[in-house]
Design an enzyme around this catalytic site. Structure first.
Site, PDB file in Angstrom:
ATOM      1  N   ASP A   1       0.851  -1.187   0.000  1.00 44.17           N
ATOM      2  CA  ASP A   1       0.000   0.000   0.000  1.00 44.17           C
ATOM      3  C   ASP A   1       0.887   1.239   0.000  1.00 44.17           C
ATOM      4  O   ASP A   1       2.031   1.193   0.453  1.00 44.17           O
ATOM      5  CB  ASP A   1      -0.869   0.049   1.269  1.00 44.17           C
ATOM      6  CG  ASP A   1      -2.076  -0.879   1.180  1.00 44.17           C
ATOM      7  OD1 ASP A   1      -2.404  -1.340   0.080  1.00 44.17           O
ATOM      8  OD2 ASP A   1      -2.694  -1.120   2.240  1.00 44.17           O
TER       9      ASP A   1
ATOM     10  N   ARG B   1      -1.216  -0.341  -8.788  1.00 47.23           N
ATOM     11  CA  ARG B   1      -2.586   0.042  -8.425  1.00 47.23           C
ATOM     12  C   ARG B   1      -2.622   1.567  -8.470  1.00 47.23           C
ATOM     13  O   ARG B   1      -1.830   2.219  -7.788  1.00 47.23           O
ATOM     14  CB  ARG B   1      -2.936  -0.443  -7.018  1.00 47.23           C
ATOM     15  CG  ARG B   1      -4.293   0.106  -6.533  1.00 47.23           C
ATOM     16  CD  ARG B   1      -4.438   0.048  -5.021  1.00 47.23           C
ATOM     17  NE  ARG B   1      -4.507  -1.312  -4.512  1.00 47.23           N
ATOM     18  CZ  ARG B   1      -4.182  -1.638  -3.251  1.00 47.23           C
ATOM     19  NH1 ARG B   1      -3.786  -0.715  -2.396  1.00 47.23           N
ATOM     20  NH2 ARG B   1      -4.242  -2.886  -2.858  1.00 47.23           N
TER      21      ARG B   1
HETATM   22  C1  LIG Z   1      -8.777  -0.902  -3.714  1.00 46.21           C
HETATM   23  C2  LIG Z   1      -8.310   0.429  -3.208  1.00 46.21           C
HETATM   24  C3  LIG Z   1      -7.068   0.522  -2.610  1.00 46.21           C
HETATM   25  C4  LIG Z   1      -6.611   1.751  -2.156  1.00 46.21           C
HETATM   26  N1  LIG Z   1      -5.333   1.861  -1.675  1.00 46.21           N
HETATM   27  C5  LIG Z   1      -4.859   3.067  -1.344  1.00 46.21           C
HETATM   28  C6  LIG Z   1      -3.489   3.246  -0.974  1.00 46.21           C
HETATM   29  O1  LIG Z   1      -2.687   2.300  -0.942  1.00 46.21           O
HETATM   30  N2  LIG Z   1      -3.074   4.497  -0.645  1.00 46.21           N
HETATM   31  C7  LIG Z   1      -3.918   5.586  -0.692  1.00 46.21           C
HETATM   32  O2  LIG Z   1      -3.481   6.706  -0.421  1.00 46.21           O
HETATM   33  N3  LIG Z   1      -5.220   5.433  -1.010  1.00 46.21           N
HETATM   34  C8  LIG Z   1      -5.704   4.220  -1.340  1.00 46.21           C
HETATM   35  N4  LIG Z   1      -7.018   4.088  -1.699  1.00 46.21           N
HETATM   36  C9  LIG Z   1      -7.978   5.194  -1.426  1.00 46.21           C
HETATM   37  C10 LIG Z   1      -8.051   6.179  -2.568  1.00 46.21           C
HETATM   38  O3  LIG Z   1      -6.848   6.887  -2.682  1.00 46.21           O
HETATM   39  C11 LIG Z   1      -9.213   7.180  -2.379  1.00 46.21           C
HETATM   40  O4  LIG Z   1      -9.008   7.898  -1.203  1.00 46.21           O
HETATM   41  C12 LIG Z   1     -10.584   6.532  -2.302  1.00 46.21           C
HETATM   42  O5  LIG Z   1     -10.683   5.435  -3.157  1.00 46.21           O
HETATM   43  C13 LIG Z   1     -11.690   7.532  -2.719  1.00 46.21           C
HETATM   44  O6  LIG Z   1     -11.476   7.972  -4.027  1.00 46.21           O
HETATM   45  P1  LIG Z   1     -12.321   7.503  -5.318  1.00 46.21           P
HETATM   46  O7  LIG Z   1     -11.302   7.215  -6.388  1.00 46.21           O
HETATM   47  O8  LIG Z   1     -13.194   6.382  -4.993  1.00 46.21           O
HETATM   48  O9  LIG Z   1     -13.067   8.760  -5.842  1.00 46.21           O
HETATM   49  P2  LIG Z   1     -13.990   9.850  -5.145  1.00 46.21           P
HETATM   50  O10 LIG Z   1     -14.179  10.880  -6.206  1.00 46.21           O
HETATM   51  O11 LIG Z   1     -13.435  10.269  -3.847  1.00 46.21           O
HETATM   52  O12 LIG Z   1     -15.346   9.082  -4.890  1.00 46.21           O
HETATM   53  C14 LIG Z   1     -16.177   8.659  -5.953  1.00 46.21           C
HETATM   54  C15 LIG Z   1     -17.429   8.073  -5.337  1.00 46.21           C
HETATM   55  O13 LIG Z   1     -17.087   6.881  -4.613  1.00 46.21           O
HETATM   56  C16 LIG Z   1     -17.839   6.793  -3.425  1.00 46.21           C
HETATM   57  N5  LIG Z   1     -16.911   6.863  -2.283  1.00 46.21           N
HETATM   58  C17 LIG Z   1     -15.603   7.187  -2.296  1.00 46.21           C
HETATM   59  N6  LIG Z   1     -15.065   7.084  -1.071  1.00 46.21           N
HETATM   60  C18 LIG Z   1     -16.051   6.698  -0.260  1.00 46.21           C
HETATM   61  C19 LIG Z   1     -16.145   6.420   1.124  1.00 46.21           C
HETATM   62  N7  LIG Z   1     -15.083   6.541   1.942  1.00 46.21           N
HETATM   63  N8  LIG Z   1     -17.335   6.047   1.623  1.00 46.21           N
HETATM   64  C20 LIG Z   1     -18.422   5.923   0.845  1.00 46.21           C
HETATM   65  N9  LIG Z   1     -18.405   6.161  -0.491  1.00 46.21           N
HETATM   66  C21 LIG Z   1     -17.244   6.552  -1.023  1.00 46.21           C
HETATM   67  C22 LIG Z   1     -18.805   7.948  -3.442  1.00 46.21           C
HETATM   68  O14 LIG Z   1     -19.979   7.497  -4.071  1.00 46.21           O
HETATM   69  C23 LIG Z   1     -18.086   8.961  -4.306  1.00 46.21           C
HETATM   70  O15 LIG Z   1     -18.975   9.873  -4.914  1.00 46.21           O
HETATM   71  C24 LIG Z   1      -7.458   2.888  -2.218  1.00 46.21           C
HETATM   72  C25 LIG Z   1      -8.710   2.789  -2.838  1.00 46.21           C
HETATM   73  C26 LIG Z   1      -9.133   1.597  -3.331  1.00 46.21           C
HETATM   74  C27 LIG Z   1     -10.462   1.534  -4.021  1.00 46.21           C
END
Ligand SMILES: Cc1cc2nc3c(=O)[nH]c(=O)nc-3n(C[C@H](O)[C@H](O)[C@H](O)COP(=O)(O)OP(=O)(O)OC[C@H]3O[C@@H](n4cnc5c(N)ncnc54)[C@H](O)[C@@H]3O)c2cc1C
Length: 331
Positions: free
Chosen positions: A128, A178
């Site tokens: 991660d 990722r």
């Molecule tokens: C499989 C996976 C692994 C990840 N690993 C890392 C990592 O190693 N390091 C790191 O910094 N980040 C990691 N992340 C988190 C990532 O960086 C984002 O903070 C997170 O995914 C929210 O961004 P989004 O791309 O979904 O888009 P956004 O524009 O934030 O969200 C799009 C939509 O997704 C839904 N959504 C998003 N977040 C949430 C929530 N918390 N609760 C409910 N609904 C939500 C909502 O419907 C929102 O409108 C990971 C995410 C995923 C999916």
């Protein structure tokens, strides 16, 4: 907003109130449970629905190598359980849980043990990406592991200005990436402060990553796909689907990834449409920092969480008052 929520969440009395009180029930929305059995049960359930799983034993920023070794023991036990499990599971690991902030070299030795053990199943391992103080060390760990014949996947965060250059470096040595937006509060000197700019950066990086994945025919040596599209953003998912079709991307070259408990409707939809989807499934008692990041990235979660805390404490207080009232009536 993210910076404010994460700094309030760091306050010890807030942390203690939430972890010892009502936060535990809410955390179950995003965390499979506190025991390995909870994690494995969730993996089996998700696997039955057609998902792949990435299991993450929660824990970060250890303050001693005794804690890092305890985490190593848990990963060994997990890998042992995976040997007997017929579900496509990989592992996600946080370098700070293995002491990267204390000694990158000792952390490397412990991670090498995890990856070597996982390779005997075989199960892929991804590091991660944590806050920007860990970026260089995490990429260094991945490169050292690759040079030792223990390749792992990495995570790159679209929010950071440095990521286009990091992506080229990782792709040049054949790494599995990722791509996520980035969950940590970072200063504007190193990361886009505006969400729209992060989204645009994500789209550019996504295209570069998928074009690269389409240009390779061999499987990635890490037992993971070349490209992991980690987002719940429907606009970016549509863009990824366009690229996947235009580039005629092989299904083993990429996968979508989403978080446990987030946009389950979209997860099911992608699986029903026949696309590979992996669900990042965290488990373990140290769920608090993970929960704070999930709250910080979405105001609606925070409002829901705070209002349920308030109504629960209000209900407790009025119960206590009415019990006191009953007691005094009896007296
Ligand atoms: C499989 C996976 C692994 C990840 N690993 C890392 C990592 O190693 N390091 C790191 O910094 N980040 C990691 N992340 C988190 C990532 O960086 C984002 O903070 C997170 O995914 C929210 O961004 P989004 O791309 O979904 O888009 P956004 O524009 O934030 O969200 C799009 C939509 O997704 C839904 N959504 C998003 N977040 C949430 C929530 N918390 N609760 C409910 N609904 C939500 C909502 O419907 C929102 O409108 C990971 C995410 C995923 C999916």
């Amino acid at each position: 907003m993210r910076t404010v929520v994460l700094s309030i969440a760091h306050e010890p009395h807030i942390q203690s109130f939430i972890t010892h009180g009502p936060g535990r029930a809410y955390a179950r929305r995003f965390v499979a449970g506190e025991t390995l059995d909870d994690g494995i049960d969730a993996a089996v359930r998700l696997g039955q629905k057609g998902a792949r799983i990435s299991l993450d034993y929660l824990g970060e920023s250890v303050s001693s190598f005794a804690d890092a070794e305890a985490a190593l023991a848990v990963y060994h036990t997990t890998i042992e359980r995976l040997r007997r499990l017929d579900v496509p599971v990989s592992l996600s690991v946080k370098p700070s849980q293995f002491g990267v902030k204390l000694s990158p070299e000792r952390c490397l030795a412990l991670l090498a043990e995890v990856v070597a053990d996982a390779a005997t199943v075989p199960v892929g391992v991804r590091l991660d990406m944590e806050d920007s103080s860990c970026t260089d060390a995490t990429l260094w760990l991945a490169d050292q592991l690759r040079q030792r014949g223990l390749p792992v996947g990495v995570v790159l965060q679209a929010a950071l200005y440095r990521t286009p250059a990091d992506l080229e470096t990782v792709l040049a040595v054949g790494g599995s990436v990722r791509l996520c937006k980035g969950a940590y509060a970072e200063p504007a000197s190193i990361a886009y402060p505006r969400k729209a700019d992060v989204d645009a950066a994500y789209e550019r990086l996504l295209e570069r990553l998928l074009v690269h994945a389409a240009s390779t025919s061999a499987p990635n040596p890490s037992h993971l796909p070349w490209a992991a599209i980690a987002t719940h953003d429907e606009k970016l998912i549509r863009r990824a689907l366009d690229l996947i079709h235009r580039l005629n991307l092989r299904p083993d070259a990429y996968e979508f990834q989403m978080l446990f408990g987030v946009r389950r409707d979209l997860q099911e939809k992608l699986i029903d449409m026949g696309y590979p989807l992996r669900v990042y499934t965290p488990w373990g008692p140290s769920w608090y920092p993970y929960l704070s990041r999930r709250l910080a990235e979405r105001p609606a979660n925070l409002i829901f969480f705070v209002s349920s805390l308030l109504s629960e404490s209000f209900a407790k207080r009025s119960n206590a008052t009415s019990r006191a009232g009953v007691g005094s009536a009896r007296r």
